[in-house]
Motif scaffolding. Structure first.
Motif, PDB file in Angstrom:
ATOM      1  N   ASP A  19      -2.486  -5.875   3.061  1.00  0.00           N
ATOM      2  CA  ASP A  19      -2.582  -5.201   4.359  1.00  0.00           C
ATOM      3  C   ASP A  19      -1.650  -4.004   4.431  1.00  0.00           C
ATOM      4  O   ASP A  19      -2.001  -2.947   4.971  1.00  0.00           O
ATOM      5  CB  ASP A  19      -2.256  -6.177   5.489  1.00  0.00           C
ATOM      6  N   ALA A  20      -0.436  -4.162   3.884  1.00  0.00           N
ATOM      7  CA  ALA A  20       0.528  -3.061   3.922  1.00  0.00           C
ATOM      8  C   ALA A  20       0.040  -1.889   3.076  1.00  0.00           C
ATOM      9  O   ALA A  20       0.110  -0.731   3.502  1.00  0.00           O
ATOM     10  CB  ALA A  20       1.889  -3.539   3.423  1.00  0.00           C
ATOM     11  N   ALA A  21      -0.459  -2.171   1.880  1.00  0.00           N
ATOM     12  CA  ALA A  21      -0.942  -1.103   0.998  1.00  0.00           C
ATOM     13  C   ALA A  21      -2.099  -0.349   1.636  1.00  0.00           C
ATOM     14  O   ALA A  21      -2.148   0.892   1.608  1.00  0.00           O
ATOM     15  CB  ALA A  21      -1.370  -1.691  -0.352  1.00  0.00           C
ATOM     16  N   VAL A  22      -3.031  -1.082   2.238  1.00  0.00           N
ATOM     17  CA  VAL A  22      -4.177  -0.444   2.899  1.00  0.00           C
ATOM     18  C   VAL A  22      -3.703   0.402   4.077  1.00  0.00           C
ATOM     19  O   VAL A  22      -4.184   1.528   4.286  1.00  0.00           O
ATOM     20  CB  VAL A  22      -5.183  -1.508   3.369  1.00  0.00           C
ATOM     21  N   ARG A  23      -2.752  -0.112   4.822  1.00  0.00           N
ATOM     22  CA  ARG A  23      -2.243   0.625   5.989  1.00  0.00           C
ATOM     23  C   ARG A  23      -1.543   1.915   5.567  1.00  0.00           C
ATOM     24  O   ARG A  23      -1.700   2.954   6.219  1.00  0.00           O
ATOM     25  CB  ARG A  23      -1.297  -0.271   6.789  1.00  0.00           C
ATOM     26  N   TYR A  24      -0.763   1.864   4.488  1.00  0.00           N
ATOM     27  CA  TYR A  24      -0.078   3.075   4.021  1.00  0.00           C
ATOM     28  C   TYR A  24      -1.093   4.156   3.652  1.00  0.00           C
ATOM     29  O   TYR A  24      -0.909   5.338   3.967  1.00  0.00           O
ATOM     30  CB  TYR A  24       0.801   2.773   2.808  1.00  0.00           C
ATOM     31  N   ALA A  25      -2.160   3.760   2.969  1.00  0.00           N
ATOM     32  CA  ALA A  25      -3.185   4.731   2.566  1.00  0.00           C
ATOM     33  C   ALA A  25      -3.989   5.219   3.763  1.00  0.00           C
ATOM     34  O   ALA A  25      -4.274   6.416   3.895  1.00  0.00           O
ATOM     35  CB  ALA A  25      -4.114   4.102   1.527  1.00  0.00           C
ATOM     36  N   GLU A  26      -4.326   4.300   4.651  1.00  0.00           N
ATOM     37  CA  GLU A  26      -5.221   4.633   5.766  1.00  0.00           C
ATOM     38  C   GLU A  26      -4.511   5.390   6.880  1.00  0.00           C
ATOM     39  O   GLU A  26      -5.022   6.388   7.392  1.00  0.00           O
ATOM     40  CB  GLU A  26      -5.824   3.343   6.320  1.00  0.00           C
ATOM     41  N   GLU A  27      -3.308   4.935   7.250  1.00  0.00           N
ATOM     42  CA  GLU A  27      -2.622   5.508   8.400  1.00  0.00           C
ATOM     43  C   GLU A  27      -1.702   6.670   8.033  1.00  0.00           C
ATOM     44  O   GLU A  27      -1.567   7.615   8.808  1.00  0.00           O
ATOM     45  CB  GLU A  27      -1.815   4.429   9.130  1.00  0.00           C
ATOM     46  N   ARG A  28      -1.071   6.597   6.872  1.00  0.00           N
ATOM     47  CA  ARG A  28      -0.110   7.632   6.490  1.00  0.00           C
ATOM     48  C   ARG A  28      -0.640   8.567   5.411  1.00  0.00           C
ATOM     49  O   ARG A  28      -0.021   9.578   5.102  1.00  0.00           O
ATOM     50  CB  ARG A  28       1.198   6.993   6.007  1.00  0.00           C
ATOM     51  N   HIS A  29      -1.758   8.210   4.795  1.00  0.00           N
ATOM     52  CA  HIS A  29      -2.353   9.007   3.713  1.00  0.00           C
ATOM     53  C   HIS A  29      -1.406   9.125   2.518  1.00  0.00           C
ATOM     54  O   HIS A  29      -1.348  10.167   1.864  1.00  0.00           O
ATOM     55  CB  HIS A  29      -2.753  10.393   4.229  1.00  0.00           C
ATOM     56  N   TRP A  30      -0.665   8.046   2.249  1.00  0.00           N
ATOM     57  CA  TRP A  30       0.195   7.990   1.070  1.00  0.00           C
ATOM     58  C   TRP A  30      -0.594   7.424  -0.098  1.00  0.00           C
ATOM     59  O   TRP A  30      -1.367   6.473   0.053  1.00  0.00           O
ATOM     60  CB  TRP A  30       1.402   7.093   1.317  1.00  0.00           C
ATOM     61  N   ASP A  31      -0.397   7.984  -1.285  1.00  0.00           N
ATOM     62  CA  ASP A  31      -0.956   7.384  -2.488  1.00  0.00           C
ATOM     63  C   ASP A  31      -0.214   6.077  -2.771  1.00  0.00           C
ATOM     64  O   ASP A  31       1.013   5.995  -2.616  1.00  0.00           O
ATOM     65  CB  ASP A  31      -0.793   8.317  -3.684  1.00  0.00           C
ATOM     66  N   VAL A  32      -0.958   5.069  -3.194  1.00  0.00           N
ATOM     67  CA  VAL A  32      -0.368   3.766  -3.497  1.00  0.00           C
ATOM     68  C   VAL A  32      -0.832   3.316  -4.873  1.00  0.00           C
ATOM     69  O   VAL A  32      -1.897   3.714  -5.351  1.00  0.00           O
ATOM     70  CB  VAL A  32      -0.764   2.705  -2.442  1.00  0.00           C
ATOM     71  N   HIS A  33      -0.014   2.476  -5.501  1.00  0.00           N
ATOM     72  CA  HIS A  33      -0.398   1.909  -6.795  1.00  0.00           C
ATOM     73  C   HIS A  33       0.223   0.523  -6.922  1.00  0.00           C
ATOM     74  O   HIS A  33       1.393   0.336  -6.580  1.00  0.00           O
ATOM     75  CB  HIS A  33       0.079   2.780  -7.947  1.00  0.00           C
ATOM     76  N   PRO A  34      -0.548  -0.465  -7.395  1.00  0.00           N
ATOM     77  CA  PRO A  34       0.020  -1.808  -7.563  1.00  0.00           C
ATOM     78  C   PRO A  34       0.947  -1.873  -8.770  1.00  0.00           C
ATOM     79  O   PRO A  34       0.597  -1.422  -9.863  1.00  0.00           O
ATOM     80  CB  PRO A  34      -1.223  -2.695  -7.766  1.00  0.00           C
ATOM     81  N   GLY A  35       2.122  -2.436  -8.552  1.00  0.00           N
ATOM     82  CA  GLY A  35       3.073  -2.614  -9.643  1.00  0.00           C
ATOM     83  C   GLY A  35       3.024  -4.035 -10.179  1.00  0.00           C
ATOM     84  O   GLY A  35       2.030  -4.751 -10.021  1.00  0.00           O
ATOM     85  N   THR A  36       4.085  -4.451 -10.813  1.00  0.00           N
ATOM     86  CA  THR A  36       4.182  -5.823 -11.314  1.00  0.00           C
ATOM     87  C   THR A  36       4.415  -6.771 -10.144  1.00  0.00           C
ATOM     88  O   THR A  36       4.544  -6.361  -8.998  1.00  0.00           O
ATOM     89  CB  THR A  36       5.330  -5.936 -12.329  1.00  0.00           C
ATOM     90  N   TRP A  37       4.509  -8.060 -10.437  1.00  0.00           N
ATOM     91  CA  TRP A  37       4.754  -9.071  -9.411  1.00  0.00           C
ATOM     92  C   TRP A  37       5.540 -10.207 -10.040  1.00  0.00           C
ATOM     93  O   TRP A  37       5.783 -10.231 -11.248  1.00  0.00           O
ATOM     94  CB  TRP A  37       3.427  -9.592  -8.842  1.00  0.00           C
ATOM     95  N   GLN A  46       9.742 -15.040 -12.804  1.00  0.00           N
ATOM     96  CA  GLN A  46       9.999 -13.922 -13.692  1.00  0.00           C
ATOM     97  C   GLN A  46       8.958 -12.849 -13.454  1.00  0.00           C
ATOM     98  O   GLN A  46       7.916 -13.087 -12.838  1.00  0.00           O
ATOM     99  CB  GLN A  46       9.964 -14.353 -15.162  1.00  0.00           C
ATOM    100  N   CYS A  47       9.265 -11.648 -13.933  1.00  0.00           N
ATOM    101  CA  CYS A  47       8.350 -10.526 -13.758  1.00  0.00           C
ATOM    102  C   CYS A  47       7.070 -10.754 -14.546  1.00  0.00           C
ATOM    103  O   CYS A  47       7.094 -11.335 -15.633  1.00  0.00           O
ATOM    104  CB  CYS A  47       9.023  -9.232 -14.210  1.00  0.00           C
ATOM    105  N   SER A  48       5.962 -10.292 -13.997  1.00  0.00           N
ATOM    106  CA  SER A  48       4.676 -10.433 -14.682  1.00  0.00           C
ATOM    107  C   SER A  48       4.631  -9.673 -16.009  1.00  0.00           C
ATOM    108  O   SER A  48       3.758  -9.921 -16.837  1.00  0.00           O
ATOM    109  CB  SER A  48       3.543  -9.954 -13.775  1.00  0.00           C
ATOM    110  N   CYS A  49       5.580  -8.746 -16.236  1.00  0.00           N
ATOM    111  CA  CYS A  49       5.646  -8.042 -17.527  1.00  0.00           C
ATOM    112  C   CYS A  49       6.172  -8.949 -18.626  1.00  0.00           C
ATOM    113  O   CYS A  49       6.104  -8.610 -19.810  1.00  0.00           O
ATOM    114  CB  CYS A  49       6.506  -6.787 -17.418  1.00  0.00           C
ATOM    115  N   GLN A  50       6.773 -10.100 -18.226  1.00  0.00           N
ATOM    116  CA  GLN A  50       7.266 -11.147 -19.131  1.00  0.00           C
ATOM    117  C   GLN A  50       8.478 -10.731 -19.954  1.00  0.00           C
ATOM    118  O   GLN A  50       8.822 -11.401 -20.916  1.00  0.00           O
ATOM    119  CB  GLN A  50       6.142 -11.653 -20.037  1.00  0.00           C
ATOM    120  N   ARG A  51       9.112  -9.641 -19.568  1.00  0.00           N
ATOM    121  CA  ARG A  51      10.354  -9.260 -20.242  1.00  0.00           C
ATOM    122  C   ARG A  51      11.514 -10.033 -19.628  1.00  0.00           C
ATOM    123  O   ARG A  51      11.758  -9.931 -18.423  1.00  0.00           O
ATOM    124  CB  ARG A  51      10.624  -7.759 -20.074  1.00  0.00           C
ATOM    125  N   PRO A  52      12.249 -10.809 -20.403  1.00  0.00           N
ATOM    126  CA  PRO A  52      13.364 -11.571 -19.835  1.00  0.00           C
ATOM    127  C   PRO A  52      14.485 -10.689 -19.310  1.00  0.00           C
ATOM    128  O   PRO A  52      15.262 -11.105 -18.456  1.00  0.00           O
ATOM    129  CB  PRO A  52      13.842 -12.432 -21.017  1.00  0.00           C
TER     130      PRO A  52
END
Length: 219
Positions: A19-37, A46-52
């Motif tokens: 919801d936050a990502a969609v709102r940033y793009a829709e209301e503020r016209h900011w480019d968004v990109h999903p990162g790790t999780w 641990q990070c989804s990149c699996q680097r300890p």
């Protein structure tokens, strides 16, 4: 007094990342990109990149070409986070805005000073690593070293990190490791849709950072 309390950081809602990502793009016209999780592993996370030794667990780009894949489309953002709903929200700097990063203590001091002087301010984020990011017009990051020198401070001696083209900020409510979530110190509103120029903030930020550096040297 706790510095976050003195800055009057608002209590954050538990908004889903999608919801936050969609709102940033829709209301503020900011480019968004999903990162790790963050992923559950043996009773921890641990990070989804699996680097300890990951320096920013759950909050960094997944791929090298992330910047070219960032989107300002709310439809595309919904599709991306539907695939990876736990992904952090990365906002590229150097496009709709740049950011000036300082320590939280210096940021709170500068914020109080700018509020007294009624300096126009844009959104401000606060990270769980006790850092604050002041958002300014694009191009501000590149000008910061010269601006700092013009107000009489040696830029190399100050803890001021400009984030411009090719960089990014992690947006609320993304989590960074086990430390917690990124929060808004000043939330995006209609009142701060027009961002300040870095020149309007540099005096207060340099003063606060310089004062902090002087205090550290005296310890």
């Amino acid at each position: 007094m706790d510095v976050t309390a003195s800055a009057q950081i608002p209590r954050q809602c538990d908004e889903p990342l999608l919801d936050a990502a969609v709102r940033y793009a829709e209301e503020r016209h900011w480019d968004v990109h999903p990162g790790t999780w963050l992923e559950a592993v043996q009773g921890g996370e641990q990070c989804s990149c699996q680097r300890p030794d990951c320096p920013a667990p759950g909050a960094h780009p997944v791929r090298a070409d992330w910047a070219s894949q960032a989107t300002g489309s709310a439809v595309a953002a919904r599709r991306l986070w539907s695939k990876t709903p736990r992904a952090s929200i990365l906002l590229p700097t150097g496009r709709s805005f740049d950011a000036i990063e300082v320590s939280e203590s210096a940021g709170c001091l500068a914020l109080a000073r700018m509020e007294r002087m009624t300096v126009p301010l844009g959104p401000i984020t606060c990270t769980p690593a006790r850092r604050m990011l002041f958002w300014v017009l694009p191009g501000g990051a590149q000008k910061m070293p010269d601006l700092v020198r013009k107000v009489g401070w040696p830029s190399a001696a100050l803890d001021l990190i400009p984030r411009g083209e090719g960089d990014y900020v992690v947006a609320p409510p993304s989590r960074i490791g086990l430390q917690g979530s990124v929060l808004w110190a000043r939330q995006p509103t209609m009142a701060n849709r027009w961002l300040p120029d870095a020149e309007e903030l540099v005096s207060a930020l340099a003063y606060a950072s310089g004062r902090e550096a002087a205090t550290s040297r005296q310890r």
